[in-house]
Design a protein around this motif. Structure first.
Motif, short mmCIF file in Angstrom:
data_model
loop_
_atom_site.label_atom_id
_atom_site.label_comp_id
_atom_site.label_asym_id
_atom_site.label_seq_id
_atom_site.Cartn_x
_atom_site.Cartn_y
_atom_site.Cartn_z
N VAL A 16 29.04 84.85 -16.51
CA VAL A 16 28.30 84.35 -15.35
C VAL A 16 29.00 84.67 -14.03
O VAL A 16 28.48 84.39 -12.96
CB VAL A 16 28.05 82.82 -15.46
CG1 VAL A 16 27.14 82.53 -16.63
CG2 VAL A 16 29.36 82.05 -15.60
N LYS A 17 30.20 85.27 -14.12
CA LYS A 17 30.86 85.75 -12.91
C LYS A 17 31.83 86.85 -13.31
O LYS A 17 32.16 87.03 -14.48
CB LYS A 17 31.57 84.62 -12.16
CG LYS A 17 32.81 84.07 -12.84
CD LYS A 17 33.49 83.05 -11.93
CE LYS A 17 34.76 82.49 -12.56
NZ LYS A 17 35.46 81.53 -11.66
N GLU A 18 32.29 87.61 -12.32
CA GLU A 18 33.20 88.70 -12.59
C GLU A 18 34.63 88.18 -12.73
O GLU A 18 35.02 87.20 -12.11
CB GLU A 18 33.13 89.74 -11.46
CG GLU A 18 31.79 90.48 -11.39
CD GLU A 18 31.79 91.56 -10.34
OE1 GLU A 18 32.83 91.73 -9.67
OE2 GLU A 18 30.77 92.25 -10.19
N SER A 19 35.40 88.86 -13.57
CA SER A 19 36.79 88.50 -13.77
C SER A 19 37.52 89.68 -14.41
O SER A 19 36.93 90.39 -15.24
CB SER A 19 36.91 87.28 -14.68
OG SER A 19 38.24 87.09 -15.12
N ASP A 73 30.57 74.47 -10.90
CA ASP A 73 29.94 75.62 -11.58
C ASP A 73 30.68 76.93 -11.31
O ASP A 73 30.61 77.86 -12.12
CB ASP A 73 28.48 75.77 -11.13
CG ASP A 73 27.59 74.66 -11.66
OD1 ASP A 73 28.00 73.98 -12.64
OD2 ASP A 73 26.49 74.45 -11.11
N GLN A 74 31.37 77.01 -10.19
CA GLN A 74 32.09 78.24 -9.85
C GLN A 74 33.26 78.51 -10.78
O GLN A 74 33.77 79.63 -10.83
CB GLN A 74 32.57 78.18 -8.40
CG GLN A 74 31.44 78.19 -7.39
CD GLN A 74 31.95 78.18 -5.96
OE1 GLN A 74 33.13 77.93 -5.70
NE2 GLN A 74 31.06 78.46 -5.01
N LEU A 123 33.14 80.78 -16.47
CA LEU A 123 33.26 82.23 -16.63
C LEU A 123 32.30 82.76 -17.69
O LEU A 123 31.62 83.76 -17.48
CB LEU A 123 34.69 82.59 -17.01
CG LEU A 123 34.99 84.06 -17.30
CD1 LEU A 123 34.71 84.92 -16.07
CD2 LEU A 123 36.43 84.23 -17.77
#
Length: 204
Positions: A129-132, A157-158, A161
Motif C-alpha cells: 500500500v506504499k513504497e519502501s 494508516d501511513q 506497508l
C-alpha cells in the motif's frame, strides 16, 4: 552485521540460515554489547505477548533496544510476535508493549459464517500500500507464510506497508521510520521471504 536478538522466543536458527543463504552477516545474541554494535537488528518471536515482554525485561534487552532503535535510529525488523511487541498493547496479555509504533495487537474474530478458523495459518497473498526499500523487486503478487491468532491494528494508516485478507483486511507489515514489522515468517516463505530479507540487509 545483523543482530538476531535471542530473548528465548523465536525461530533463531531458521532466520540465520536464510540470512546466510543471501550472504548477509548475522549473529544470534543476547549480549548487550553485540546488539549495540550491530548495524541492523531483527527481533523474532514465537509465543505469547506477555512472555515476550517479560523476557525482554528480564534479560535487560528492552533499554538496549530502545537506545539503538529509538535514540540511534538503527533499522529493526520485527517478525511475528516481534512485530506485535513493538505495539502499545495486546489483547493476548496485560503487560504494555514497547510502544514504538502507534498500534495495538488484537485477536482475530472472524464471523462464524465465514468458516475461518483461528489461528490464521498458511500461505496468504499480500498487497503493498506504499513504497519502501523493503519491497524492491517485489512481484505483483507476493505470498508469505503466516501462523498467528492476533494481528496488528495501526492507528496511523501511513504506517501500513502490506495488507492481507483473513475475513477482513489486516496489516501484514508496517514501516514507521526505521521500524519495520512483518506478521508473516519470511524465513519460511521461500523466494518471497528471501527477497524481503535481502532488501532489509542491503536496501533498508
Amino acid at each position: 552485521m545483523i543482530a538476531i536478538v535471542d530473548y528465548g522466543m523465536g525461530n533463531l536458527g531458521s532466520i540465520r540460515n536464510m540470512l546466510k543463504k543471501i550472504g548477509a552477516d548475522s549473529i544470534v545474541t543476547a549480549d548487550h554489547d553485540l546488539v549495540r554494535a550491530a548495524d541492523k537488528i531483527i527481533l523474532p518471536g514465537v509465543g505469547s505477548f506477555d512472555a515476550g515482554m517479560d523476557n525482554l525485561h528480564r534479560t535487560g534487552l528492552q533499554p538496549v533496544l530502545r537506545e539503538r532503535v529509538i535514540d540511534s535510529g538503527v533499522p529493526i525488523l520485527g517478525i511475528c510476535l516481534g512485530m506485535q511487541l513493538m505495539t502499545k498493547r495486546s489483547d493476548e496479555g496485560s503487560l504494555p508493549g514497547l510502544g514504538w509504533v502507534d498500534a495495538e495487537t488484537v485477536r482475530f474474530s472472524p464471523p462464524v459464517e465465514t468458516g475461518l478458523k483461528v489461528p490464521h495459518m498458511g500461505w496468504n497473498v499480500v498487497r503493498g500500500v506504499k513504497e519502501s526499500p523493503l519491497l524492491t523487486g517485489a512481484e505483483k503478487e507476493e505470498r508469505f507464510y503466516f501462523v498467528h491468532s492476533y494481528y496488528v491494528r495501526c492507528n496511523n494508516d501511513q504506517d501500513v506497508l502490506l495488507v492481507a485478507e483473513y475475513g477482513h483486511p489486516f496489516t501484514a507489515a508496517f514501516a514507521c521510520r526505521n521500524i519495520i514489522g512483518v506478521q508473516f515468517h519470511p524465513e519460511k516463505s521461500h523466494k518471497f521471504g528471501m527477497r524481503l530479507l535481502r532488501n532489509f540487509a542491503e536496501a533498508v
